[in-house]
Design a protein around this motif. Sequence first.
Motif, PDB file in Angstrom:
ATOM      1  N   LEU A 129       0.857  -1.172   0.000  1.00 44.31           N
ATOM      2  CA  LEU A 129       0.000   0.000   0.000  1.00 44.31           C
ATOM      3  C   LEU A 129       0.896   1.226   0.000  1.00 44.31           C
ATOM      4  O   LEU A 129       1.656   1.455   0.946  1.00 44.31           O
ATOM      5  CB  LEU A 129      -0.901   0.006   1.241  1.00 44.31           C
ATOM      6  CG  LEU A 129      -1.731   1.253   1.500  1.00 44.31           C
ATOM      7  CD1 LEU A 129      -2.744   1.483   0.378  1.00 44.31           C
ATOM      8  CD2 LEU A 129      -2.435   1.166   2.837  1.00 44.31           C
ATOM      9  N   THR A 130       0.843   2.007  -1.071  1.00 44.51           N
ATOM     10  CA  THR A 130       1.687   3.194  -1.195  1.00 44.51           C
ATOM     11  C   THR A 130       0.993   4.386  -0.562  1.00 44.51           C
ATOM     12  O   THR A 130      -0.116   4.754  -0.934  1.00 44.51           O
ATOM     13  CB  THR A 130       1.994   3.495  -2.673  1.00 44.51           C
ATOM     14  OG1 THR A 130       2.631   2.355  -3.262  1.00 44.51           O
ATOM     15  CG2 THR A 130       2.904   4.704  -2.807  1.00 44.51           C
ATOM     16  N   LEU A 131       1.646   4.981   0.422  1.00 42.96           N
ATOM     17  CA  LEU A 131       1.086   6.109   1.145  1.00 42.96           C
ATOM     18  C   LEU A 131       1.870   7.372   0.816  1.00 42.96           C
ATOM     19  O   LEU A 131       2.899   7.346   0.156  1.00 42.96           O
ATOM     20  CB  LEU A 131       1.131   5.850   2.653  1.00 42.96           C
ATOM     21  CG  LEU A 131       0.393   4.603   3.139  1.00 42.96           C
ATOM     22  CD1 LEU A 131       0.593   4.426   4.637  1.00 42.96           C
ATOM     23  CD2 LEU A 131      -1.094   4.689   2.820  1.00 42.96           C
ATOM     24  N   GLY A 132       1.391   8.488   1.343  1.00 44.69           N
ATOM     25  CA  GLY A 132       2.047   9.760   1.095  1.00 44.69           C
ATOM     26  C   GLY A 132       1.333  10.536   0.020  1.00 44.69           C
ATOM     27  O   GLY A 132       0.421  10.046  -0.663  1.00 44.69           O
ATOM     28  N   GLY A 133       1.728  11.780  -0.139  1.00 48.75           N
ATOM     29  CA  GLY A 133       1.130  12.598  -1.184  1.00 48.75           C
ATOM     30  C   GLY A 133       0.005  13.464  -0.690  1.00 48.75           C
ATOM     31  O   GLY A 133      -0.889  13.829  -1.457  1.00 48.75           O
ATOM     32  N   GLY A 134       0.015  13.806   0.607  1.00 48.95           N
ATOM     33  CA  GLY A 134      -1.019  14.695   1.126  1.00 48.95           C
ATOM     34  C   GLY A 134      -1.958  13.996   2.065  1.00 48.95           C
ATOM     35  O   GLY A 134      -2.077  12.780   2.077  1.00 48.95           O
ATOM     36  N   GLY A 141       5.611   6.014   5.333  1.00 51.78           N
ATOM     37  CA  GLY A 141       6.172   5.063   4.391  1.00 51.78           C
ATOM     38  C   GLY A 141       5.163   4.056   3.898  1.00 51.78           C
ATOM     39  O   GLY A 141       4.049   3.952   4.411  1.00 51.78           O
ATOM     40  N   ASP A 142       5.536   3.302   2.859  1.00 50.68           N
ATOM     41  CA  ASP A 142       4.653   2.283   2.303  1.00 50.68           C
ATOM     42  C   ASP A 142       4.390   1.194   3.345  1.00 50.68           C
ATOM     43  O   ASP A 142       5.205   0.929   4.222  1.00 50.68           O
ATOM     44  CB  ASP A 142       5.292   1.663   1.059  1.00 50.68           C
ATOM     45  CG  ASP A 142       5.391   2.659  -0.084  1.00 50.68           C
ATOM     46  OD1 ASP A 142       4.727   3.709   0.011  1.00 50.68           O
ATOM     47  OD2 ASP A 142       6.142   2.397  -1.034  1.00 50.68           O
ATOM     48  N   ARG A 143       3.225   0.553   3.215  1.00 50.11           N
ATOM     49  CA  ARG A 143       2.822  -0.506   4.131  1.00 50.11           C
ATOM     50  C   ARG A 143       2.647  -1.806   3.355  1.00 50.11           C
ATOM     51  O   ARG A 143       1.990  -1.834   2.306  1.00 50.11           O
ATOM     52  CB  ARG A 143       1.512  -0.138   4.830  1.00 50.11           C
ATOM     53  CG  ARG A 143       1.582   1.152   5.636  1.00 50.11           C
ATOM     54  CD  ARG A 143       2.214   0.897   7.012  1.00 50.11           C
ATOM     55  NE  ARG A 143       2.552   2.112   7.727  1.00 50.11           N
ATOM     56  CZ  ARG A 143       1.702   2.898   8.365  1.00 50.11           C
ATOM     57  NH1 ARG A 143       0.412   2.633   8.354  1.00 50.11           N
ATOM     58  NH2 ARG A 143       2.134   3.953   9.017  1.00 50.11           N
ATOM     59  N   VAL A 144       3.187  -2.879   3.879  1.00 51.15           N
ATOM     60  CA  VAL A 144       3.102  -4.184   3.225  1.00 51.15           C
ATOM     61  C   VAL A 144       2.072  -5.051   3.947  1.00 51.15           C
ATOM     62  O   VAL A 144       2.124  -5.203   5.168  1.00 51.15           O
ATOM     63  CB  VAL A 144       4.471  -4.899   3.215  1.00 51.15           C
ATOM     64  CG1 VAL A 144       4.340  -6.298   2.622  1.00 51.15           C
ATOM     65  CG2 VAL A 144       5.483  -4.073   2.424  1.00 51.15           C
ATOM     66  N   PHE A 145       1.135  -5.604   3.179  1.00 56.78           N
ATOM     67  CA  PHE A 145       0.167  -6.574   3.691  1.00 56.78           C
ATOM     68  C   PHE A 145       0.589  -7.950   3.186  1.00 56.78           C
ATOM     69  O   PHE A 145       0.902  -8.111   2.000  1.00 56.78           O
ATOM     70  CB  PHE A 145      -1.245  -6.256   3.190  1.00 56.78           C
ATOM     71  CG  PHE A 145      -1.908  -5.108   3.885  1.00 56.78           C
ATOM     72  CD1 PHE A 145      -2.979  -5.310   4.745  1.00 56.78           C
ATOM     73  CD2 PHE A 145      -1.462  -3.803   3.681  1.00 56.78           C
ATOM     74  CE1 PHE A 145      -3.588  -4.255   5.390  1.00 56.78           C
ATOM     75  CE2 PHE A 145      -2.065  -2.732   4.321  1.00 56.78           C
ATOM     76  CZ  PHE A 145      -3.135  -2.956   5.177  1.00 56.78           C
ATOM     77  N   ASP A 205       1.234  -3.784   9.138  1.00 54.66           N
ATOM     78  CA  ASP A 205       1.743  -2.836  10.120  1.00 54.66           C
ATOM     79  C   ASP A 205       0.690  -2.583  11.187  1.00 54.66           C
ATOM     80  O   ASP A 205      -0.505  -2.464  10.885  1.00 54.66           O
ATOM     81  CB  ASP A 205       2.110  -1.523   9.405  1.00 54.66           C
ATOM     82  CG  ASP A 205       2.847  -0.565  10.320  1.00 54.66           C
ATOM     83  OD1 ASP A 205       2.203   0.000  11.223  1.00 54.66           O
ATOM     84  OD2 ASP A 205       4.055  -0.376  10.118  1.00 54.66           O
ATOM     85  N   GLY A 206       1.113  -2.519  12.435  1.00 55.04           N
ATOM     86  CA  GLY A 206       0.171  -2.301  13.527  1.00 55.04           C
ATOM     87  C   GLY A 206      -0.642  -1.032  13.389  1.00 55.04           C
ATOM     88  O   GLY A 206      -1.768  -0.937  13.898  1.00 55.04           O
ATOM     89  N   GLU A 207      -0.098  -0.039  12.693  1.00 51.85           N
ATOM     90  CA  GLU A 207      -0.819   1.218  12.497  1.00 51.85           C
ATOM     91  C   GLU A 207      -2.005   1.060  11.550  1.00 51.85           C
ATOM     92  O   GLU A 207      -2.875   1.932  11.490  1.00 51.85           O
ATOM     93  CB  GLU A 207       0.131   2.278  11.928  1.00 51.85           C
ATOM     94  CG  GLU A 207       1.240   2.701  12.874  1.00 51.85           C
ATOM     95  CD  GLU A 207       0.698   3.449  14.075  1.00 51.85           C
ATOM     96  OE1 GLU A 207      -0.266   4.209  13.919  1.00 51.85           O
ATOM     97  OE2 GLU A 207       1.241   3.252  15.186  1.00 51.85           O
ATOM     98  N   GLU A 208      -2.032  -0.053  10.821  1.00 48.82           N
ATOM     99  CA  GLU A 208      -3.084  -0.256   9.823  1.00 48.82           C
ATOM    100  C   GLU A 208      -4.338  -0.900  10.396  1.00 48.82           C
ATOM    101  O   GLU A 208      -5.355  -1.001   9.712  1.00 48.82           O
ATOM    102  CB  GLU A 208      -2.555  -1.118   8.671  1.00 48.82           C
ATOM    103  CG  GLU A 208      -1.658  -0.375   7.705  1.00 48.82           C
ATOM    104  CD  GLU A 208      -2.387   0.736   6.963  1.00 48.82           C
ATOM    105  OE1 GLU A 208      -3.519   0.490   6.503  1.00 48.82           O
ATOM    106  OE2 GLU A 208      -1.830   1.838   6.873  1.00 48.82           O
TER     107      GLU A 208
END
Length: 243
Positions: A129-134, A141-145, A205-208
Motif C-alpha cells: 500500500l503506497t502512502l504519502g502525497g497529502g 512510508g509504504d505498508r506491506v500486507f 503494520d500495527g498502524e493499519e
Amino acid sequence: IASVSRLLLETRSPDESTGATVEIAGGKLLRCDESALASGTTISVRDLFYNVPARRKFLRTEGTELAHIASLVTHYSLAHASKSFELRHNGSELLNVTPVSEIRDRVYQVFGARTLEDLIILEYHERTLTLGGGGDDDGVGDRVFALRGFVSRPQVQKLNRNSIYLFVNGRLIRDRLLMHAHTSAYHNLMPAGCYPFALLFLDCDGEEVDVNVHPSKTEVRFRHGSFAHDFVRDAIREVLMRS
C-alpha cells in the motif's frame, strides 16, 4: 479472572532457581509462597463467578460453554503450531497436539487427513500500500500486507462460517470485512448460503489495524479497509483459479 474465581498460579522462570505459588480468591490474595517448581507456568481457575452470582446466571449450558472453550483452544492451536495444546473434559481428551514446524502438520493434527486433502495451500502473498502525497498519510512510508494459509476447494461446502479461521497479526478475529472478502473470492464457485473452510493469517503494520473496536477484541477496523478487503479477495481467488 482472579477477581471472579479461585485462581492458582504456579510459575518459575528458566533463569530462577525457585518459583512462586500464588493463590487468589475473589480478587483477594490468599498466599504467595516460594516453591520448588519446574520451569514454566500453570494457571488453574475454579468456581468461575462464584462470588458474582448475577454474572454466573448468564452462563449457558455446560455443553454450550464447552463448545466456546473448544473453539478458542482450537483457534489458538492453529495460530501457534510451535506450542503444545491439550484440552480435557470430564476425563475425555478433546484435543492434544504437539509442537510442529509447519502449519500443514498442525492442520493434520487438528482436522485429520481428509480435511487436509480438500485444502489448497495459499503460499505467501503480499501487496504494498503506497502512502504519502497529502492528507493524513503524508510522509508515511509504504505498508506491506502479507497473507498465507489454507483455503478449501469449492466442493467443500459448510452450512455456516464456523470453519473460517482468521488471524490478523496473530490475533484471532471475527471480522466482517475479511469474511466478505473471503466469500467474495468464491463468487460463482459455490451456491449461496454455503461457506468454505479457511485458515488465513494476515499480517500488516500495527498502524493499519485498530484492535480496540470492541471489548471482546475479536472485531478490528482497518485504516485502509478497501485495500485489505481487495487484497485478501484477490489472493484467494488467484489460488482457486490456478488450482
